[in-house]
Design a protein around this motif. Sequence first.
Motif, PDB file in Angstrom:
ATOM      1  N   ASN A  33      -0.260  -1.063 -11.660  1.00  9.69           N
ATOM      2  CA  ASN A  33      -0.504  -1.216 -10.229  1.00  9.69           C
ATOM      3  C   ASN A  33      -1.641  -0.289  -9.813  1.00  9.69           C
ATOM      4  O   ASN A  33      -1.573   0.924 -10.017  1.00  9.69           O
ATOM      5  N   THR A  34      -2.676  -0.850  -9.215  1.00  5.15           N
ATOM      6  CA  THR A  34      -3.837  -0.057  -8.785  1.00  5.15           C
ATOM      7  C   THR A  34      -4.058  -0.116  -7.276  1.00  5.15           C
ATOM      8  O   THR A  34      -5.072   0.395  -6.793  1.00  5.15           O
ATOM      9  N   ASN A  68      -5.168   6.107  -7.279  1.00  6.85           N
ATOM     10  CA  ASN A  68      -5.344   4.799  -6.638  1.00  6.85           C
ATOM     11  C   ASN A  68      -5.908   4.935  -5.230  1.00  6.85           C
ATOM     12  O   ASN A  68      -6.582   4.026  -4.745  1.00  6.85           O
ATOM     13  N   LEU A 119      -1.309   0.554  -4.875  1.00  6.37           N
ATOM     14  CA  LEU A 119      -0.379   1.423  -4.161  1.00  6.37           C
ATOM     15  C   LEU A 119      -0.998   2.809  -3.997  1.00  6.37           C
ATOM     16  O   LEU A 119      -1.300   3.486  -4.982  1.00  6.37           O
ATOM     17  N   VAL A 120      -1.169   3.254  -2.742  1.00  3.22           N
ATOM     18  CA  VAL A 120      -1.824   4.541  -2.477  1.00  3.22           C
ATOM     19  C   VAL A 120      -0.834   5.609  -2.031  1.00  3.22           C
ATOM     20  O   VAL A 120      -1.181   6.790  -1.989  1.00  3.22           O
ATOM     21  N   TRP A 175       0.569   9.976   4.106  1.00  7.58           N
ATOM     22  CA  TRP A 175       1.861  10.495   3.675  1.00  7.58           C
ATOM     23  C   TRP A 175       2.605  11.001   4.900  1.00  7.58           C
ATOM     24  O   TRP A 175       2.069  11.754   5.708  1.00  7.58           O
ATOM     25  N   LYS A 189       0.807  -1.224   0.000  1.00  8.56           N
ATOM     26  CA  LYS A 189       0.000   0.000   0.000  1.00  8.56           C
ATOM     27  C   LYS A 189       0.835   1.268   0.000  1.00  8.56           C
ATOM     28  O   LYS A 189       0.399   2.290  -0.547  1.00  8.56           O
ATOM     29  N   ARG A 208      -0.881  10.049 -10.263  1.00  7.02           N
ATOM     30  CA  ARG A 208      -1.257   8.661 -10.552  1.00  7.02           C
ATOM     31  C   ARG A 208      -1.509   7.881  -9.258  1.00  7.02           C
ATOM     32  O   ARG A 208      -2.445   7.059  -9.164  1.00  7.02           O
ATOM     33  N   VAL A 209      -0.694   8.137  -8.225  1.00  2.79           N
ATOM     34  CA  VAL A 209      -0.873   7.445  -6.953  1.00  2.79           C
ATOM     35  C   VAL A 209      -2.140   7.919  -6.249  1.00  2.79           C
ATOM     36  O   VAL A 209      -2.863   7.116  -5.636  1.00  2.79           O
ATOM     37  N   LEU A 237       3.266   6.630  -2.765  1.00  2.91           N
ATOM     38  CA  LEU A 237       4.609   6.459  -3.317  1.00  2.91           C
ATOM     39  C   LEU A 237       5.317   7.799  -3.141  1.00  2.91           C
ATOM     40  O   LEU A 237       5.196   8.705  -3.969  1.00  2.91           O
ATOM     41  N   LEU A 260       3.387   1.969 -12.201  1.00  2.00           N
ATOM     42  CA  LEU A 260       2.068   2.423 -11.761  1.00  2.00           C
ATOM     43  C   LEU A 260       1.008   2.285 -12.846  1.00  2.00           C
ATOM     44  O   LEU A 260      -0.190   2.417 -12.539  1.00  2.00           O
TER      45      LEU A 260
END
Length: 466
Positions: A284-285, A313, A287-288, A323, A260, A309-310, A290, A281
């Motif tokens: 990959n759907t 997700n 990973l929330v 974060w 995640k 992109r993150v 990065l 990415l």
Amino acid sequence: MIESVKLRRRCMLDFYSHYEHLCELQGSLPLKAVKANVTHDAIDLIVDHIKASDWAPLLNALRHNKTLISIGIRSLHQHGLEESGVERYKTYFRRRIPATLSKDLTGQLCKAVKGCLSISDVLKNLELQGLLLRERDLALLTKGLATASSLESVSLAYCPIGDGGLETICQSIKNTATIRFVNFTACSLTWRGAEHIANVLKHQAIRRHGEAWAESLRYRRPDLEYMAGLRRITLNCNMLVGDRGASAFADCLGEDLWLKALDLQQCGISNEGARSLLDALQTNTTLVVLDIRKNPLIGHVLMKNIIERVLKNGNTADSEYKWLMSPSSKEALKTKPKKRTIVLGSGRKGKATIRIGLSSKKSVSPGKKNPSVRESYSPKPLPPGTKGFLPWRTAERAKRCRGEAVACAGELPVRIQTGVPVKVTLESASTTETEDTVDLDDVIQQPDLAKSVDKTDVAQYQQLEV
């Protein structure tokens, strides 16, 4: 039942009671720092001030405890982390070497942690921060992690274990079903360490795919959220990870369905490594997070694309994965604004200046009384550049003059050259203050000052100097 056995069993259920009992047997007093940082189910202790002779009852109480949910052992000696009290005791730490630097003591600490992990069914969080862990210590810690039944989070932040030590830790993490969060911030890792963690992800992915296939039989839908394995990996402040380490993560993230969050702040990643992560990415759907901030070699546009992109997700993701706050943002809250002053001119008594912004507190001598409210009152000055701006000290001098008053309060008999940095000082018969050097264009802008010299005669200028 023997009384000593009853006491031992009762003490195993209460950490501080057991610690007090062991201190009494040793003939020493319990440390106030231990009492202040121990709750019913958690301990978070800074150990730099603990002497070597005071460690025995603490480690014995830790080894036999079964009730602690969180254990935190921190050392601030080597790295000077941003904890409360570090600045206050900085000189004390430099003068006295902590006992935690001893290899015998770190070995006993890891042995105590190993014993607690092997018998506890409720311990979920283990944090060893800033400790100098050697190969023997890591071997003991690895055996404890392998036998843990409830541990979810492991943090070795600011422990310089290197790539070899990380490889030893990964041998137990990859086969432990309960560990979900690992933190290896500033552990002197390189791209080889990133490859070790990437291999752990690949190993767990193979096992998870097998479990998902078994649960999908007979038209059932597997629940990926409750499968065992790592969910968050933090590798901040490891500058030698670089593009090669980022590529190692990108290879396993493309088909990963479980990780995640991946934190890679200050890891020396450039555009090459960022592009490989962006390519991963695309498929990959899950990973929330990065986090590749504070990598100055990554272009602004590329970093923006990765974060966008993150965030797509994470629209339906749980708020559990957030974060992390950047260390520089904490320092920015503590920085004080600089004092700025303006040089007005020079005369017989020295330079006359005005301070803009913060006010300083002047000490009062014991023989003098505190000034009254009327004497200490100072009017709020107008912003520089506005009509009617006049520094209040200059206005007070003008009131004491017996001659003709200045025709225009906004015009000063001083020639000021704009665009030149000036040194902001305050000098008089009693006090002398020196401030920072600032650019005059940022402080004051009065285009009519150059013309005011021709309008003001010499007599008025001499009266203002008095």
